[in-house]
Design a protein around this motif. Structure first.
Motif: not given
Ligand code: SF4
Ligand code: SF4
Length: 400
Positions: A22-30, A46-51, A83-86
């Motif tokens: 469900r993570c769209v790798t937008c990077g808004l959380c970074l 967060p994005r890197g850890r999820i991947q 912070a995650c929009p998704n």
């Molecule tokens: S903000 Fe959410 S969807 Fe975007 S990279 Fe981070 S975890 Fe993934």
């Protein structure tokens, strides 16, 4: 969308993969991630850890020491989730990963496990520590143990009554969650909570069978232990009564994994009560508030602390600068990842010194211990206390 936590258990591997996808790798959380801000490494974001979690779960990458290091360095502060929009459930992902791929085998956790599981059998240990503090023998222990340095001045161990009846016109009843660290190290906050609740007309039930919330075990990846602790609490508490927590770390763990009961932080509960018949004495001082991540990102009730403290006439309630970033306490993290924990602590100490803080209110025992330890090391005299203690004292409660 239904929360993945509603299953009251960690995600299975297939669910973990689905949630990670469900993570769209937008990077808004970074920019919100404390470890990414410090290391600048995608693998500590967060994005890197999820991947990484997804790739290991799908056996695309090996579950090796490097993977474990990146997961271990995560604070579980859940700033990324806010912070995650998704609405990716990062907390559920990292809990499941720790349980299934990176469980801790540390001596520290093996030592504290029986203490947090058996609150009553741990009592002799707390009596011993209290007596040693009274006899001024703790300095010797602190020379050998970093964990002992975190200990505040201990309050005399207490035997709780099952029920503390309302002392004003009765308005209802609640249950109080003791928590292992709060019960051992900050019983004054529990006593202050009972005092305020009774004065507002609430009976306070303190079930004897209750145990640890399971958060430390979950952080260590010990799924069986955390499930057992949650099951014990589920059977101990009356589901018809709201369970109030004073430590937001416990509140967050119970909110996520005990969906059969209504869980609320003490400040959130009290901020909605009727205060018209209660007298609160003025306090002409600036009270700075530190927002624990678990209160802010999981229980989402950090603003209630400000509302509650504003009931004290003349007190100025101020948010500590940098409140959106974790202090580095994060349960056992301050002991297991001390280098990163200290980097984050230093940011808090700078904020405290810059604002010339004299009183700091925090709603989590872990933050309180970690920050107070840093202040002691720099010989800074700041009173670090739970907001409920400040309020209760203005209502006539006295700590002992
Ligand atoms: S903000 Fe959410 S969807 Fe975007 S990279 Fe981070 S975890 Fe993934
Ligand atoms: S929980 Fe905190 S430390 Fe971990 S990835 Fe999210 S923001 Fe970063």
């Amino acid at each position: 969308m239904q929360s993945v936590y509603n299953q009251a258990m960690t995600l299975a591997v297939e669910q973990l993969i689905q949630e990670a996808e469900r993570c769209v790798t937008c990077g808004l959380c970074l920019p919100h991630c404390p470890t990414y801000r410090k290391t600048g490494s995608e693998a500590d974001s967060p994005r890197g850890r999820i991947q990484l979690m997804r790739a290991v779960a799908q056996e695309i990458l090996p579950n090796n020491d490097r993977f474990k290091q990146h997961i271990d360095l995560c604070l579980s502060c859940r700033s990324c989730e806010s912070a995650c929009p998704n609405s990716v459930n990062y907390g559920a992902l990292v809990d499941a990963t720790r349980a299934q791929f990176t469980p801790q085998k540390s001596v520290l956790f093996s030592l504290i496990k029986p203490i947090i599981r058996h609150r009553f059998s741990a009592k002799p240990l707390f009596w011993l520590l209290w007596l040693m503090q009274q006899a001024r023998l703790m300095a010797i222990v602190k020379r050998f143990s970093p964990a002992a340095k975190l200990l505040p001045t201990l309050q005399k161990p207490i035997t709780w009554q099952k029920l503390y009846p309302a002392s004003a016109t009765r308005k209802g009843a609640v249950s109080l969650f003791l928590g292992c660290a709060t019960n051992a190290l900050d019983s004054n906050s529990l006593k202050a909570s009972i005092y305020v609740l009774n004065h507002l007309g609430f009976d306070v039930h303190v079930p004897t069978g209750q145990t640890c919330c399971g958060s430390v075990a979950r952080q260590a990846g010990d799924d069986n232990e955390s499930k057992q602790l949650i099951a014990t609490n589920q059977h101990s508490f009356d589901p018809s009564l709201t369970i109030l927590t004073t430590a937001s770390g416990c509140g967050a763990g119970l909110t996520d994994y005990l969906p059969t009961h209504h869980i609320q932080d003490i400040s959130a509960f009290l901020s909605t009560c009727d205060w018209s018949n209660v007298s609160v004495q003025p306090l002409n001082t600036a009270i700075y508030v530190q927002d624990p991540c678990t209160l802010r990102n999981v229980q989402k009730s950090h603003l209630a602390v400000y509302t509650l403290l504003k009931k004290i006439p003349q007190a100025e309630i101020i948010s500590l600068a940098g409140n959106s970033q974790c202090c580095g306490g994060a349960g056992a993290y301050m002991l297991t990842q001390s280098e990163m924990a200290n980097q984050l602590l230093n940011d808090k100490l700078v904020a405290i010194k810059t604002a010339n803080v004299a009183v700091l209110a925090t709603s989590n025992i872990g933050c309180s211990l970690h920050i107070a330890n840093g202040l002691r090391a720099q010989n800074l005299t700041v009173k670090v206390t739970h907001p409920i203690q400040i309020l209760a004292q203005q209502m006539g409660f006295s700590c002992n």
